[in-house]
Scaffold this motif. Structure first.
Motif, short mmCIF file in Angstrom:
data_model
loop_
_atom_site.label_atom_id
_atom_site.label_comp_id
_atom_site.label_asym_id
_atom_site.label_seq_id
_atom_site.Cartn_x
_atom_site.Cartn_y
_atom_site.Cartn_z
N THR A 167 0.83 -1.20 0.00
CA THR A 167 0.00 0.00 0.00
C THR A 167 0.87 1.25 0.00
N ALA A 168 0.33 2.32 -0.53
CA ALA A 168 0.99 3.61 -0.54
C ALA A 168 -0.09 4.67 -0.38
N VAL A 169 0.21 5.74 0.34
CA VAL A 169 -0.77 6.80 0.57
C VAL A 169 -0.20 8.12 0.06
N PHE A 170 -0.97 8.76 -0.82
CA PHE A 170 -0.55 10.02 -1.43
C PHE A 170 -1.62 11.09 -1.23
N ALA A 209 -6.43 12.44 1.04
CA ALA A 209 -5.41 11.50 0.58
C ALA A 209 -6.04 10.30 -0.11
N VAL A 210 -5.21 9.51 -0.75
CA VAL A 210 -5.67 8.31 -1.44
C VAL A 210 -4.76 7.15 -1.05
N LYS A 211 -5.35 6.07 -0.59
CA LYS A 211 -4.60 4.85 -0.26
C LYS A 211 -4.63 3.92 -1.46
N VAL A 212 -3.46 3.63 -1.99
CA VAL A 212 -3.33 2.80 -3.18
C VAL A 212 -2.82 1.42 -2.78
N TYR A 268 2.60 10.09 -9.58
CA TYR A 268 2.12 11.06 -8.60
C TYR A 268 2.71 12.44 -8.86
N PHE A 269 4.01 12.51 -9.08
CA PHE A 269 4.67 13.79 -9.30
C PHE A 269 4.45 14.34 -10.70
N SER A 270 4.18 13.46 -11.65
CA SER A 270 4.09 13.88 -13.05
C SER A 270 2.70 14.34 -13.46
N VAL A 271 1.67 13.55 -13.14
CA VAL A 271 0.34 13.85 -13.65
C VAL A 271 -0.75 13.97 -12.59
N ALA A 272 -0.52 13.44 -11.39
CA ALA A 272 -1.60 13.43 -10.39
C ALA A 272 -1.82 14.78 -9.74
N SER A 316 0.47 18.83 -0.62
CA SER A 316 1.15 17.73 -1.27
C SER A 316 1.92 16.96 -0.21
N ALA A 317 1.57 15.70 0.01
CA ALA A 317 2.19 14.93 1.09
C ALA A 317 2.20 13.45 0.75
N ILE A 318 3.24 12.80 1.21
CA ILE A 318 3.36 11.35 1.09
C ILE A 318 3.38 10.77 2.49
N PHE A 319 2.55 9.76 2.71
CA PHE A 319 2.47 9.10 4.00
C PHE A 319 3.03 7.68 3.84
N PRO A 320 4.35 7.51 4.02
CA PRO A 320 4.99 6.23 3.72
C PRO A 320 4.52 5.12 4.65
#
Length: 241
Positions: free
Chosen positions: A55-58, A106-109, A125-129, A148-152
Motif C-alpha cells: 500500500t501507498a498513501v498520497f 489523501a488516497v490509499k493505493v 504522482y509527481f508527473s500527472v496526479a 502535497s504529502a506522502i504518508f509512507p
C-alpha cells in the motif's frame, strides 16, 4: 459554506456556460487544458518486497482526481479516497474542510509490486496526479488539507520518496522547489462513500472536467504502458462507508 463549496458553486456556474460556448468536452480539448510533465523515474534502487500486495498513501489536492488517476494504473488493485495526518475523530469531510485537523485529503493505493513498483507510482504522482510545487493548495483549492504529502507505509518507502524529491529538485525538473512533505507514522481513514469513485461517477461535473480529466489524458499520454482503460473501482471492492 466552506471554501471548497463556494469554489465548486462558482466553478459550476461558470463552467457550464464556458463548456457550452467553447465546446471543451472533447478529449483533445480536455488534454490541452493542462499539460502533463515528463519526468525521470526514481534512480534510487528499491529493496525487493515479499508481500503479494503493498500500500501507498498520497495526498495532492482534492482526492477525487488523485484517486481517479491511480484507478487507471495497471497493477493497482484498489485506490480509496480518505484522510491522513490527523485523528480518527476528525476524519470527516465537513471537519477536514476547515483546514485545522491536521488531515490532508489523501488516497490509499493498494498495488501488486510485481506489476507496478512504488517508484513508478511516485513518478505518476509527481508527473500527472498533481503539481508538487504548490504549497498548501492545489489549483482552486486552498488550505493545508490540500497539501502535497506522502504518508509512507515504512522506512523503505520514506527513503525512496525522499531520494526522489532530492533527485527531481537537483535536476530542476519543475519551475520551483517541490513542496511535498514526507509524513511517516500517520493513519489513513477512508472517506465517506459519496466521495469514492467520484471521477468515474461524475465525468461531466465541471470541477472534474476542468481539474481532473486532463490528468487522465496526461496519464494515458505519458504512461501509455501503465494505463488501464477500465478503472478499478471502490464500489466493486465493497470498500467505503
Amino acid at each position: 459554506m466552506h471554501d471548497r463549496s463556494k469554489m465548486l458553486f462558482i466553478l459550476s456556474a461558470f463552467a457550464g456556460t464556458a463548456l457550452a460556448l467553447a465546446g471543451l468536452t472533447s478529449s483533445a480539448s480536455i488534454a490541452a487544458a493542462q499539460e502533463g510533465l515528463a519526468i525521470p523515474a526514481p534512480s534510487a534502487k528499491q529493496a525487493p518486497g515479499t508481500a503479494a500486495t503493498q500500500t501507498a498513501v498520497f495526498a495532492g489536492g482534492c482526492f477525487w482526481g488523485v484517486q481517479g488517476v491511480f484507478q487507471h494504473v495497471e497493477g493497482v488493485r484498489n485506490a480509496v479516497s480518505g484522510y491522513a495526518g490527523g485523528t480518527r475523530d476528525t476524519a470527516h469531510y465537513e471537519m477536514v474542510g476547515y483546514g485545522d485537523t491536521g488531515h490532508a485529503e489523501a488516497v490509499k493505493v493498494t498495488f501488486d509490486p510485481e506489476k507496478v513498483s512504488y517508484g513508478k507510482l511516485l513518478q505518476i504522482y509527481f508527473s500527472v496526479a498533481h503539481d508538487p510545487t504548490q504549497l498548501n493548495r492545489q489549483g482552486p483549492d486552498v488550505g493545508s488539507q490540500y497539501r502535497s504529502a506522502i504518508f509512507p507505509a515504512d522506512d523503505e518507502q520514506a527513503r525512496i520518496a525522499r531520494a526522489y524529491i532530492d533527485q527531481l529538485d537537483r535536476a530542476k525538473v519543475f519551475h520551483a522547489v517541490i513542496a511535498t512533505t514526507i509524513e511517516p507514522g500517520k493513519i489513513f481513514y477512508p472517506a465517506e462513500g459519496y466521495h469514492q469513485d467520484f471521477l468515474t461517477n461524475n465525468p461531466t461535473y465541471p470541477y472534474i472536467v476542468f481539474n481532473d480529466l486532463p490528468k487522465l489524458a496526461n496519464l494515458q499520454k505519458l504512461f501509455s504502458k501503465d494505463y488501464r482503460a477500465e478503472p478499478v473501482l471502490v464500489a466493486k471492492a465493497g470498500i467505503g462507508n
